[in-house]
Design a protein around this motif. Structure first.
Motif, PDB file in Angstrom:
ATOM      1  N   VAL A   5       0.845  -1.200   0.000  1.00 15.73           N
ATOM      2  CA  VAL A   5       0.000   0.000   0.000  1.00 15.73           C
ATOM      3  C   VAL A   5       0.879   1.248   0.000  1.00 15.73           C
ATOM      4  O   VAL A   5       0.656   2.198  -0.761  1.00 15.73           O
ATOM      5  CB  VAL A   5      -0.950   0.004   1.226  1.00 15.73           C
ATOM      6  CG1 VAL A   5      -1.755   1.289   1.275  1.00 15.73           C
ATOM      7  CG2 VAL A   5      -1.872  -1.204   1.198  1.00 15.73           C
ATOM      8  N   VAL A   6       1.925   1.215   0.854  1.00 14.87           N
ATOM      9  CA  VAL A   6       2.860   2.345   0.923  1.00 14.87           C
ATOM     10  C   VAL A   6       3.586   2.508  -0.412  1.00 14.87           C
ATOM     11  O   VAL A   6       3.722   3.609  -0.942  1.00 14.87           O
ATOM     12  CB  VAL A   6       3.876   2.154   2.074  1.00 14.87           C
ATOM     13  CG1 VAL A   6       4.917   3.264   2.065  1.00 14.87           C
ATOM     14  CG2 VAL A   6       3.154   2.112   3.415  1.00 14.87           C
ATOM     15  N   ARG A   8       2.681   1.544  -3.408  1.00 18.23           N
ATOM     16  CA  ARG A   8       1.798   2.026  -4.471  1.00 18.23           C
ATOM     17  C   ARG A   8       1.558   3.521  -4.362  1.00 18.23           C
ATOM     18  O   ARG A   8       1.610   4.257  -5.349  1.00 18.23           O
ATOM     19  CB  ARG A   8       0.450   1.288  -4.400  1.00 18.23           C
ATOM     20  CG  ARG A   8       0.276   0.262  -5.502  1.00 18.23           C
ATOM     21  CD  ARG A   8      -1.172  -0.049  -5.785  1.00 18.23           C
ATOM     22  NE  ARG A   8      -2.002  -0.169  -4.604  1.00 18.23           N
ATOM     23  CZ  ARG A   8      -2.335  -1.333  -4.032  1.00 18.23           C
ATOM     24  NH1 ARG A   8      -1.907  -2.463  -4.534  1.00 18.23           N
ATOM     25  NH2 ARG A   8      -3.105  -1.350  -2.965  1.00 18.23           N
ATOM     26  N   LYS A   9       1.301   3.967  -3.119  1.00 18.41           N
ATOM     27  CA  LYS A   9       1.102   5.396  -2.891  1.00 18.41           C
ATOM     28  C   LYS A   9       2.341   6.171  -3.309  1.00 18.41           C
ATOM     29  O   LYS A   9       2.264   7.195  -3.988  1.00 18.41           O
ATOM     30  CB  LYS A   9       0.797   5.614  -1.403  1.00 18.41           C
ATOM     31  CG  LYS A   9       0.379   6.998  -1.003  1.00 18.41           C
ATOM     32  CD  LYS A   9       1.515   7.962  -0.776  1.00 18.41           C
ATOM     33  CE  LYS A   9       2.488   7.525   0.299  1.00 18.41           C
ATOM     34  NZ  LYS A   9       3.718   8.348   0.285  1.00 18.41           N
ATOM     35  N   ARG A  12       2.843   6.270  -7.072  1.00 15.55           N
ATOM     36  CA  ARG A  12       1.871   7.204  -7.638  1.00 15.55           C
ATOM     37  C   ARG A  12       2.342   8.651  -7.460  1.00 15.55           C
ATOM     38  O   ARG A  12       2.298   9.449  -8.376  1.00 15.55           O
ATOM     39  CB  ARG A  12       0.546   7.030  -6.889  1.00 15.55           C
ATOM     40  CG  ARG A  12      -0.640   6.738  -7.785  1.00 15.55           C
ATOM     41  CD  ARG A  12      -1.875   6.593  -6.920  1.00 15.55           C
ATOM     42  NE  ARG A  12      -2.256   5.210  -6.743  1.00 15.55           N
ATOM     43  CZ  ARG A  12      -3.072   4.777  -5.777  1.00 15.55           C
ATOM     44  NH1 ARG A  12      -3.558   5.618  -4.874  1.00 15.55           N
ATOM     45  NH2 ARG A  12      -3.411   3.518  -5.718  1.00 15.55           N
ATOM     46  N   LEU A  89       1.138   9.443   7.188  1.00 14.28           N
ATOM     47  CA  LEU A  89       1.542   8.088   6.802  1.00 14.28           C
ATOM     48  C   LEU A  89       1.578   7.140   7.997  1.00 14.28           C
ATOM     49  O   LEU A  89       1.016   6.045   7.964  1.00 14.28           O
ATOM     50  CB  LEU A  89       2.923   8.167   6.134  1.00 14.28           C
ATOM     51  CG  LEU A  89       3.576   6.871   5.673  1.00 14.28           C
ATOM     52  CD1 LEU A  89       2.710   6.162   4.663  1.00 14.28           C
ATOM     53  CD2 LEU A  89       4.947   7.164   5.066  1.00 14.28           C
ATOM     54  N   LEU A  90       2.231   7.569   9.086  1.00 16.06           N
ATOM     55  CA  LEU A  90       2.385   6.676  10.238  1.00 16.06           C
ATOM     56  C   LEU A  90       1.247   6.798  11.242  1.00 16.06           C
ATOM     57  O   LEU A  90       1.205   6.062  12.221  1.00 16.06           O
ATOM     58  CB  LEU A  90       3.740   6.911  10.906  1.00 16.06           C
ATOM     59  CG  LEU A  90       4.890   6.177  10.215  1.00 16.06           C
ATOM     60  CD1 LEU A  90       6.232   6.582  10.811  1.00 16.06           C
ATOM     61  CD2 LEU A  90       4.728   4.665  10.309  1.00 16.06           C
ATOM     62  N   LEU A  92      -1.584   6.153  10.125  1.00 16.21           N
ATOM     63  CA  LEU A  92      -2.312   5.009   9.584  1.00 16.21           C
ATOM     64  C   LEU A  92      -1.585   3.737  10.016  1.00 16.21           C
ATOM     65  O   LEU A  92      -0.393   3.779  10.336  1.00 16.21           O
ATOM     66  CB  LEU A  92      -2.368   5.116   8.045  1.00 16.21           C
ATOM     67  CG  LEU A  92      -3.192   6.310   7.550  1.00 16.21           C
ATOM     68  CD1 LEU A  92      -2.953   6.567   6.067  1.00 16.21           C
ATOM     69  CD2 LEU A  92      -4.674   6.080   7.813  1.00 16.21           C
ATOM     70  N   HIS A  94       0.594   1.392   9.621  1.00 13.17           N
ATOM     71  CA  HIS A  94       1.740   0.827   8.904  1.00 13.17           C
ATOM     72  C   HIS A  94       2.886   0.672   9.890  1.00 13.17           C
ATOM     73  O   HIS A  94       3.170   1.593  10.654  1.00 13.17           O
ATOM     74  CB  HIS A  94       2.197   1.762   7.775  1.00 13.17           C
ATOM     75  CG  HIS A  94       1.151   1.997   6.738  1.00 13.17           C
ATOM     76  ND1 HIS A  94       0.724   1.021   5.886  1.00 13.17           N
ATOM     77  CD2 HIS A  94       0.430   3.100   6.439  1.00 13.17           C
ATOM     78  CE1 HIS A  94      -0.215   1.501   5.090  1.00 13.17           C
ATOM     79  NE2 HIS A  94      -0.423   2.763   5.415  1.00 13.17           N
ATOM     80  N   ARG A  95       3.547  -0.491   9.854  1.00 13.83           N
ATOM     81  CA  ARG A  95       4.757  -0.644  10.654  1.00 13.83           C
ATOM     82  C   ARG A  95       5.842   0.214  10.014  1.00 13.83           C
ATOM     83  O   ARG A  95       5.854   0.416   8.803  1.00 13.83           O
ATOM     84  CB  ARG A  95       5.223  -2.102  10.656  1.00 13.83           C
ATOM     85  CG  ARG A  95       4.348  -3.002  11.483  1.00 13.83           C
ATOM     86  CD  ARG A  95       5.041  -4.361  11.657  1.00 13.83           C
ATOM     87  NE  ARG A  95       4.240  -5.216  12.526  1.00 13.83           N
ATOM     88  CZ  ARG A  95       3.226  -5.970  12.084  1.00 13.83           C
ATOM     89  NH1 ARG A  95       2.921  -5.972  10.802  1.00 13.83           N
ATOM     90  NH2 ARG A  95       2.527  -6.697  12.916  1.00 13.83           N
TER      91      ARG A  95
END
Lengths: 272, 317
Positions: A5-6, A8-9, A12, A89-90, A92, A94-95
């Motif tokens: 997910v990270v 891909r973002k 993009r 970002l963090l 959300l 995400h490790r």
């Protein structure tokens, strides 16, 4: 698959950067142009081959890829800390290690895309002017170049994860680039000193090759030598002394994996 | 799982030092499930550090934090899956559109909500496909809020959420906070502006110099200092004994002389009486004005020492 997910973002986001498109265009022009020059120079002698081109290209591509990869990735994490997007970002789930891995994959994908377009353009030029085209070797060289690019992206992301300042991350990237450029020369200087301040007579010893081959640029050359037929291997500077043939590939993989692991471990400890 | 152990957020003896600087000193506070907790304090009081520890951006030197029954450090991923967080440093990815930001939050939280609905809730439906780098500060803040609403979180953690919003935007922000709270979400939000906290919070904690100096309901806070405004009465001369006279007026919590003016902190109902009192001591009132009590004065009511703790390491006077 949080890292995906990270990644891909990030891909993009980065692929909308004008800098990136300029670099891709430049890369295509350079590789395509080199292919054209190579074909022109040799067009009289009927020696055009994709292998010959790879030898012709390798040094320049190595230089260019190292710069592009560092440029694309040096801000990847420090830039987010500087601007404040890291808190989004963090915030959300995400490790931190997924952020580091996602950044390497995302930015690596960006560089790989530019590289692929350039190599395809060059292949088209080579096929267009005739001559022998060894597709398998060419694909291998393209993959090897992608690994080389990935190693530089990994290094740049690791450096970027250690600081909240883009300027410091840039300084780290430049420092590393200089290290890469001059590592071989530095080892030669060491040899000269060890040799009692005299220039080498005859072949250099294995320990020199082992040390000089530790730089990612040298590893790229050595690895190219491993994949190419022996007569080309000498020309790209690979396959020396008593070193195992896979030495360059292993070192290159090391330059990809070690910074990634160390960067993720260090990033995990930081107060952001 | 969330309410089995009681609190939504609990800080337990949390201390954080950055080198020699003590950012938080033995902070303990509890946010109950379902309440709106206002975290008040001036800039630099340690609010963002506290929130950063709850979300594992910052690691405590001592103590621990539990969020929705999870350890904030060891189980940060579970915490962030259930929390909607808006940082005071929130910034957008300039090159991504508003919708792409929401999409990213949706993918990150594994939610399949409609991004358009979320953007509509914060009034950004029309700007959804524009690059967020071109948004105004207020629009960016709304976008940030939209991403925090993803997945109907059990807890909203909002650090200075009204930053950059105009009064209208700040009011809409409060409405969204209330609606989320009615849905069942606990809200923990920080501000350095008293009236924003006052408008929505059930309970307020006041942080100062890294220490919780007060924790009370809004009513409790108001009865001590809140609701009062500062009344500045300009006079031709300052008569003797005017301060004693003004202080004796019902509803006046403090009074001082400032140049050619008598300044009283008092309830709105006491204003007339204060002006009358000043005139009774023989002064001619040249004019008067009122201003909201600044947060600093609320702190003054809770702390004897007026100088910031960080600047007076020796303590004492």
């Amino acid at each position: 698959m949080s890292w995906l997910v990270v990644a891909r973002k990030d891909f993009r986001d980065a692929s909308r950067s004008r800098l990136l498109w300029s670099l891709t265009a430049l890369f295509v022009l350079m590789v395509g142009g080199l292919a054209y020059v190579y074909a022109e120079v040799l067009s009289q002698t009927d020696q055009i081959s994709s292998l010959g081109f790879v030898v012709f290209l390798q040094g320049t591509a190595g230089l260019f890829i190292s710069i592009v990869a560092l440029l694309v990735a040096y801000k990847s994490i420090a830039g987010e800390r500087e601007s404040g997007t890291i808190s989004f970002l963090l915030g959300l789930p995400h490790r931190r290690r997924d952020v580091v891995v996602g950044k390497v994959v995302g930015r690596g994908g960006v560089v790989a895309a530019a590289l692929l377009v350039g190599f395809i353009a060059a292949a088209l030029v080579l096929v267009g002017v005739g001559g022998t085209f060894d597709a398998a070797q060419y694909v291998l060289f393209t993959l090897l170049s992608a690994l080389y690019a990935a190693a530089f992206v990994s290094i740049a992301v690791a450096l970027s994860s250690a600081t909240a300042s883009s300027a410091k991350a840039a300084a780290g990237a430049i420092g590393f680039w200089i290290f890469n450029q001059f590592w071989g020369a530095a080892m030669l200087a060491v040899y000269v000193v060890v040799n009692g301040f005299s220039l080498p007579q005859g072949p250099l010893p294995d320990w020199y090759h082992a040390l000089a081959g530790l730089g990612p640029g040298a590893a790229y050359s050595n690895a190219a030598g491993y994949f190419l037929p022996p007569e080309f291997a000498q020309q790209v500077g690979g396959g020396f002394g008593g070193l195992p043939e896979w030495y360059g590939v292993v070192i290159l993989v090391g330059w990809f994996v070690v910074p990634l692991v160390l960067g993720a471990a260090r990033f995990q400890q930081l107060d952001l | 799982m969330a309410s089995a152990t009681g609190s939504a957020v609990s800080f337990d003896g949390v201390t954080k030092r950055f080198g020699d600087v003590v950012a938080l000193q033995d902070l303990s506070l509890t946010v109950e499930p379902g309440e709106i907790y206002g975290f008040l304090g001036p800039n630099g009081a340690g609010k963002s550090t506290s929130i950063g520890i709850a979300l594992d951006f910052v690691r405590p030197t001592a103590g621990s934090v539990r969020v929705l029954g999870h350890d904030a450090r060891a189980e940060s991923l579970q915490v962030r899956e259930q929390v909607g967080f808006l940082s005071d440093e929130f910034e957008v990815y300039d090159r991504l559109t508003g919708r792409q930001h929401v999409d990213f939050a949706l993918e990150s939280k594994g939610s399949d909500e409609n991004p358009a609905k979320l953007l509509e809730r914060v009034g950004l439906a029309d700007a959804a496909d524009r690059k967020a780098g071109g948004y105004s500060k207020g629009m960016k803040q709304r976008l940030g809020l939209a991403t925090t609403l993803v997945g109907d979180p059990d807890l909203l953690v909002l650090d200075e959420p009204s930053t950059g919003l105009d009064p209208n935007g700040a009011r809409e922000m409060r409405e969204i906070i209330r609606r989320e709270n009615e849905r069942g979400a606990t809200v923990f939000f920080s501000s350095h502006i008293l009236e924003q906290v006052e408008a929505v919070c059930d309970r307020v904690g006041i942080l100062r110099g890294g220490t919780l100096v007060a924790e009370d309901s809004i009513e409790g806070l108001r009865s001590a200092v809140g609701g009062d405004a500062r009344l500045r009465v300009e006079v031709d001369t300052v008569p003797d004994g005017v301060l004693d006279r003004v202080r004796s007026v019902d509803g006046v919590s403090s009074a001082n002389i400032d140049a050619n003016a008598v300044v009283a902190v008092c309830s709105p109902a006491a204003r007339r009486a204060v002006i009358d009192a000043v005139e009774e001591t023989g002064a001619t009132v040249a004019g008067f004005e009122t201003e909201e009590v600044a947060l600093e004065e609320v702190f003054a009511a809770y702390t004897e020492d007026a100088s910031p703790a960080a600047e007076a390491p020796g303590g004492g006077a």
